[in-house]
Design an enzyme around this catalytic site. Sequence first.
Site: not given
Length: 501
Positions: A120, A267
């Site tokens: 991220e 995820e």
Amino acid sequence: MASWRLMAALLLHLLPLAAMAAQDAFVGVNIGTAVTDMPNPTQVVALLKAQQIRHVRLYDADPAMLTALAGTGIRVTVSVPNQQLLAIGQSNATAANWVARNILTHVPATNITAISVGSEVLTIIPNAAPVLVSALQYIHAALTAARLDSRIKVSTAHSSSIILDSFPPSQAFFNRTWDPVMVPLLRFLQSTGSYLMLNVYPYYDYMQSHDAIPLDYALFRPLPPNKEAVDSNTMLHYTNVFDAVVDAAYFAMSYLNFTNIPIVVTESGWPSKGDSTEPDATLDNANTYNSNLIKHVLNNTGTPKHPGVAVSTFIYELYNEDARTGAVSEKNWGLFDANGRPVYVLHLTGSGSMLANDTTNQTFCVAKDGADRKMLQAALDWACGPGKVDCSAMVQGAPCYEPDTVVAHASYAFDAYYYKMGMAEGTCDFKGVATITTTDPSHGSCVFPGSNGSNGTFINGTSLAPSSNSTSSGSSLSFHTGNSISCVTISVVLLLSAVFL
């Protein structure tokens, strides 16, 4: 001739998605280490093997963990931690040293199949964004030099928040601020046959929607057709948030003229515990989400935009990370505690062999939180009447009389019916006021049928429990509850639609 060249180019362009369509999707787990009493690598691998988990994602390239995984065949995604990204993205030599130290010393004994370069990055450390693509290219170049580029894919995990205007999915696009990064990144993924890594969290989408997203839609629970979300541009129907987010990413890539890059969800999960501001972070919801997610992925459904195309997914996460900071939910995403005990036991009948903890005989049917009291009372009357449940355990003085509430008594009656019917599909509904849980509702001397491990038996002539599209009437045992007074009377009960529909 020109038309043949065009066709050949088109086929080459679509090869990655075609390859994904030919493959079975997998479910893996992320292994975080912010655990006060973190199991050692040998213990972690023993748990993975016992649970038949064949794919894992690490947030680093811990040598002890990679050594413990050697010889297991478990497919491993390792990561370049964010704090190392700037150095690697600015130096080919640093990247080559990282690959030599963390990859070459472990393959082929350890089955490393992918490297996530950062996590991220665009949303957590945007200052590193200018070197992100360089970091991927340098890592890939080192793998190419070692002739491992065809075996180990290189990508970087993104938060789904980089996708703007995500519903309807056909209108989605990446935050244009990141075009100078996303375009060369997607070009790199396309040229190397890699995939877009995406973190998808319907829990956060649901929480941030302020009730605009129904909980059932976030949890993969079945929706009636009129409740499904429809993309008005494509007329594709969406039955869950997960598929909508994945398709939003596909459409965002196509907006930038990339239509052949597969997606792997790195995820996804649901927390099992939260504070007072997180009422939907519960064991039941976590179990429901992850159980349904696993089934959804492993049946190779794909998404409405790309049906049948595998969307392999890593569950976040293996262990509860009690040492994490932040909200209570941040510490409670794990499937297991540090001792290897399941936080909840997944319900995975018919989903293959992954995760040995199948709770087919360890689930309970109870009254749904917030269900209308009149509807619960009508359902209770039905269960103790036409449903032919033995409700004697709930009469005054019996073990399950206390607490003397319609919710408690309905829960016992629902569970008794559910087990009597062999836990068959549709037998825990009762017009929408019942739900499946893995939390044992037994208390004191009141033992619910599921606690006995009973499989239940089907009794010929027993009616099916009322579902959302049926009505029932007939003789029943009316069981009124409240104000510490419980009376059992034989009566004729008409379950009027005004009460029980």
